[in-house]
Design a protein around this motif. Sequence first.
Motif, short mmCIF file in Angstrom:
data_model
loop_
_atom_site.label_atom_id
_atom_site.label_comp_id
_atom_site.label_asym_id
_atom_site.label_seq_id
_atom_site.Cartn_x
_atom_site.Cartn_y
_atom_site.Cartn_z
N GLU A 130 0.05 -3.60 -8.69
CA GLU A 130 0.06 -3.89 -7.25
C GLU A 130 -0.79 -2.86 -6.54
O GLU A 130 -0.61 -1.65 -6.72
CB GLU A 130 1.48 -3.85 -6.70
CG GLU A 130 1.53 -4.18 -5.21
CD GLU A 130 2.94 -4.08 -4.66
OE1 GLU A 130 3.84 -3.73 -5.43
OE2 GLU A 130 3.12 -4.34 -3.46
N ILE A 131 -1.74 -3.35 -5.72
CA ILE A 131 -2.65 -2.48 -4.93
C ILE A 131 -2.20 -2.57 -3.48
O ILE A 131 -2.24 -3.64 -2.88
CB ILE A 131 -4.11 -2.92 -5.08
CG1 ILE A 131 -4.47 -3.02 -6.56
CG2 ILE A 131 -5.05 -1.98 -4.35
CD1 ILE A 131 -5.82 -3.67 -6.80
N ARG A 132 -1.75 -1.43 -2.94
CA ARG A 132 -1.20 -1.43 -1.59
C ARG A 132 -2.31 -1.35 -0.55
O ARG A 132 -3.11 -0.42 -0.57
CB ARG A 132 -0.24 -0.24 -1.42
CG ARG A 132 0.98 -0.29 -2.32
CD ARG A 132 1.87 0.89 -2.06
NE ARG A 132 3.10 0.84 -2.85
CZ ARG A 132 4.02 1.80 -2.84
NH1 ARG A 132 3.85 2.88 -2.09
NH2 ARG A 132 5.11 1.68 -3.58
N LYS A 133 -2.33 -2.36 0.34
CA LYS A 133 -3.26 -2.41 1.48
C LYS A 133 -4.67 -1.98 1.06
O LYS A 133 -5.17 -0.94 1.46
CB LYS A 133 -2.77 -1.54 2.64
CG LYS A 133 -1.47 -2.02 3.24
CD LYS A 133 -1.06 -1.18 4.43
CE LYS A 133 0.26 -1.70 5.01
NZ LYS A 133 0.70 -0.91 6.16
N PRO A 134 -5.33 -2.77 0.23
CA PRO A 134 -6.65 -2.36 -0.28
C PRO A 134 -7.70 -2.32 0.83
O PRO A 134 -7.60 -3.01 1.84
CB PRO A 134 -6.97 -3.47 -1.29
CG PRO A 134 -6.19 -4.65 -0.81
CD PRO A 134 -4.94 -4.10 -0.22
N SER A 135 -8.70 -1.48 0.61
CA SER A 135 -9.86 -1.38 1.48
C SER A 135 -11.09 -1.74 0.65
O SER A 135 -10.98 -1.95 -0.57
CB SER A 135 -9.99 0.05 2.01
OG SER A 135 -10.23 0.95 0.95
N PRO A 136 -12.24 -1.91 1.26
CA PRO A 136 -13.43 -2.26 0.47
C PRO A 136 -13.71 -1.28 -0.66
O PRO A 136 -14.34 -1.65 -1.66
CB PRO A 136 -14.54 -2.26 1.51
CG PRO A 136 -13.85 -2.64 2.78
CD PRO A 136 -12.51 -1.99 2.71
N PHE A 137 -13.24 -0.01 -0.55
CA PHE A 137 -13.48 0.95 -1.63
C PHE A 137 -12.66 0.64 -2.87
O PHE A 137 -12.94 1.15 -3.96
CB PHE A 137 -13.14 2.37 -1.13
CG PHE A 137 -13.96 2.80 0.05
CD1 PHE A 137 -13.42 2.78 1.32
CD2 PHE A 137 -15.28 3.18 -0.10
CE1 PHE A 137 -14.18 3.17 2.42
CE2 PHE A 137 -16.03 3.57 0.99
CZ PHE A 137 -15.48 3.56 2.24
N ASP A 138 -11.61 -0.19 -2.72
CA ASP A 138 -10.77 -0.51 -3.88
C ASP A 138 -11.35 -1.64 -4.73
O ASP A 138 -10.76 -2.02 -5.74
CB ASP A 138 -9.36 -0.91 -3.41
CG ASP A 138 -8.64 0.26 -2.79
OD1 ASP A 138 -7.96 0.04 -1.76
OD2 ASP A 138 -8.77 1.39 -3.30
#
Length: 1137
Positions: free
Chosen positions: A1066-1074
């Motif tokens: 699970e990736i919490r609140k991803p941003s473009p860097f993720d």
Amino acid sequence: MPEPTKKVWSLGDGQPPEEIDKQIETPPLSTLLIEKPQSGSINVGGDINFVAKVEAKDLLRKPTIKWFKGKWMDLASKTGKHLQLKESFDRFTKIHTFEMHIIKAKENYAGNYRCEVNYKDKFDSCSFDLEIKEVSDGSQNIDIRSAFKRSSEGQDDAGELDFSGLLKHRQGREHKQEEVPEVDVWEILKNARPDEYEKIAFTYGITDLRGLLKRLKKTKKEEKKSEAFAKRLEPAYQVDKGGKIRLVVDLADPTVELKWYKNGQEIRSTPNNRKYIFEHKGTQRIMVINNCQINDDAAYSVTAGEEKCTTELFVKELPVNIVKKLEPVKTTVNERIELECEVSEEGAKVKWMKNGVEVPTGVRSRYRVKSEGTKHWLIIDDATKDDTGTYSLMATGGTTEAHVQVDLKPLKILMDLQSVTVLLGQPLKLNCEIYPGNVPGRWYKNGQLIQPSERLSIIHRTKNHSLDIECSTIHDAGDYTFVPEGYTQTLSAKVHIIDPPRVHLEALNVPDDTVTVVAGNKLRLEIPISGEPAPRVVWMKGERVILDSGNRVRAETFADHTCLTIDIVEREDTGNYKIVLQNEAGEDTASVKIKVVDIPDPPEAPMVTDVGGDWCTMTWELPRYDGGSPILGYFIERKKKQSSRWMRLNFDLCKETTFEPKKMIEGVPYEVRIFAVNAIGISKPSEPSKPFIPLAVTSEPTMLVVDDVTDTTVTMKWRPPDAIGAAGLDGYQVEYCIEGTDEWILANKELIEKTRYTITGLPVEAKILVRIKAINAAGASPPRTTQHSILVKEVIEPPKIRIPRHLKQTYIRKVGEVVNLVVPFVGKPRPKVNWLKEGQPIDQTISIRNSDCDSIMFIRKAERKHSGKYELSVQVENHIDTAMLDIQIVDLPGPPQAVKIEEVWGNNVALDWNPPKDNGNAPIIGYTIQKADKKTMEWYTCIEHYHRTCITISDLVVGNEYFFRIYSENMVGLSESATATKDSALIVKEGLQLKIPEYNDRDFTEPPIFTQPLINTFAIAGYNATLNCSVRANPRPKVIWMKNKITIIDDPRYRMFSNQGVCTLEIRKPSPFDGGVYTCKAVNELGEAQVDCKLEVKGGFTFFELMKRGVPLHLIDKYMNESKTSEKSESEKKGSI
């Protein structure tokens, strides 16, 4: 001498008799009523209508009106079948009309009525009488139950005016037989309790309980025995107008002084006044009122010492009878008419009617009313035919009527109409004389009625009738007729109009008689002409005559106009055109000039002189040729350079040769062009201008504050501008000014990207002002300046450690985890920071990093030895502040010791063990006990979180042999290994011997295999995303997650789960860097396997948001380039599909 009167009962919510002598505040009278109700008389069973009118021109709202019977009986509560109250309003005359209808009147409805009108502080009142004729012989019922029985809805007696049902008349009149009620309800009510009143009213059919209780209350008051009066006045008396009444009281003490009052004013006896006569007979005191009039209708009271009794006197007017009736009249117009009538009483009020409508007798009325004694006259001085009708006089005792006939006098023509011939434009006058002179008439022309106007006047002076026209026209010719009104005779004459020829150039409505036409269009010039007879028309241009048979240019003539037609106008058609008109009456000429014009030439390409964020300034030159008409203005259009669609910028003409387009998109190239406009039309567009790009400076930086001050430096910090724009932000420029000077000194030679800067080399104890400018390609933004001056001098601030709330208690971490403690503090100058562990210097494996405002303790991998109490001290010169931090590093506990089988009986086994040697630096919170059958050696949990060190396992299967193992548990979790029993426990059935067969163990081990791979996923920035796959392996594999081939370890942005072979990241609140390539790797003793997928995060941050977050510019540039590359690749994939 009249007989004493009987008692009179009064109903309603009016003023009781005993309170009438009190002074009543009545508003001042005004003239609200423009028409008052008049007295009337009807027979029993008849209908009558009383009307009151109020003018509302000066009133803001509707006035309040009340109708009364007698003094206090309000008739609003008596409406129903026999009484109706109506209201209406005429919006044109602004008059309120109030009506009271009495339907099927009864004998007891007769009496005096009153109408009261209130509006704010204005008040008006009017009294009138109602007389009921042919009194029936029926007996009067004074049953108290019927008197207080309120008229109910829907019954025959609804709305009856039963307010006089309880009146007792004087003995002088004929007595009516009274019906004695079978039950004395008064006595029952007087002796009953208040809670029984409603039951008694229901039993005896009394519905007006409220009025009955009010009367009962007054009766109880009257029953109070008087000490001064042996016999009091009756409640009310009644007498006819002009009659005599005796008011008698009987005194208990004849020596008491007695005074009589009328409406609160004392009545005094005078020798010459025979109105009031006072008599004494033993203990009786009598006041006689002679010749009673309407003003004697009042409240009377008598006082004896301190006691008083009151009564009410009602005066009834006698009807006014007709003595001499009206006589019919027959006369002619303009004669005088007099109608005479005589009544029985002097000064009586009468009403004159015409055809059933009251005759108006105002100041401006044609009717005059005169009266002398008992005679009354209606006079009409100048009678007309409209005065014919039936006239009547109405009095309270009767009505008389007579017919009036008004006829016309014979007509005589003294001078007849004469036919005339008039020159056009000259005055025209027709007149005649007839007898009688006051007869009006009507004028007709060709059978049509003539109405007066500004040009035409109709005059009637005695015998003379004339028709005058100031300026005659052709249309005034015709047959004229005068018709006297009311007669069949007519007078006729003919009128002839003559007119010389004339050209009406004014109808063209063009300046200087010049007609302007656009080249290439068709011209049709129509000019009105007049003349009688019709003139001959010739068109000429110079010496050339224009014929009606021409091809392109021709002239045509019609009855009322002439026309010049040019099919296709050319520039050569410009010139003067002459018109010549001739007929028998004369000749007329006129000239018309024709001017041929065209649209202007296009202007030259405009020039853009100045550019802003969303605007620019442009100029241009005038067109070379204006098309023969002045330039009225210009239209401006613009478009984006890549677009082919032009957009109009102004819908009102631009009068100047400069313009400022607005509302452009910053950073987009534009082009502009111009259209010239004259009275003819719009020119072709000019050539486009050179492309230009609108750019704007940023807004001023925000939140400029002082961060630090030393003896030679000042550190400032601020936030980026709110609006940056398409030109971006290149950096910041810092300037300062020493107080007392106007020179701003540049602090940084090169632009800085950070939002914090330290100004160095400042003089000690100087005061400076600082301002910051944001710089981009468009220039410098407005500066942000400090509000107050800054003193360059370092201030000593004692140190103070601000321990975070979570560090005020024991800080617990697991072995191998990262320890990162940030302890903020304050103090100036920069404090000295020192860390100690239980009085000793800290281990070298612990890294300490200190700044001006905080101290950070960092342990990359925590170990058990790092547990303990740490002391932090912060020192500024002689000032010291300390704080204690308790750190506890915990680990999994060791396995329990000495696990053994104590006893086996039946299907039960007793186990015993010792606590683990190593508790993992945390208390043991329980144990987990498992069992395994010797055949399969598969372990099953018997019990979890068990706290004791001995247990009995029950419900074991007979014939099986079991091994047991135990895990210890603390706050970290279960111990990594378990301690098993060395011996097995065989559950044997008593008396049986089990032969255990031999089995070959199956090998269930296998290397990792992914049964469900990862799939490529798209995620939205700011919303959690999950990656899922499933793996099968034995023994249980170790699962490792990687991003871009880098293992993910202890990153709070990721959560990893593994349940029954299903692996989840699970990736919490991803941003473009993720975004990137994620790998799931499974490893066990037999091998390893891995699967990959690609994650793309859409939505990301804007350039402005990244700037506000303080991200460096090179990282922002890299992120923006990656976003553009990914968008291009997606569009290429869609195109290939």
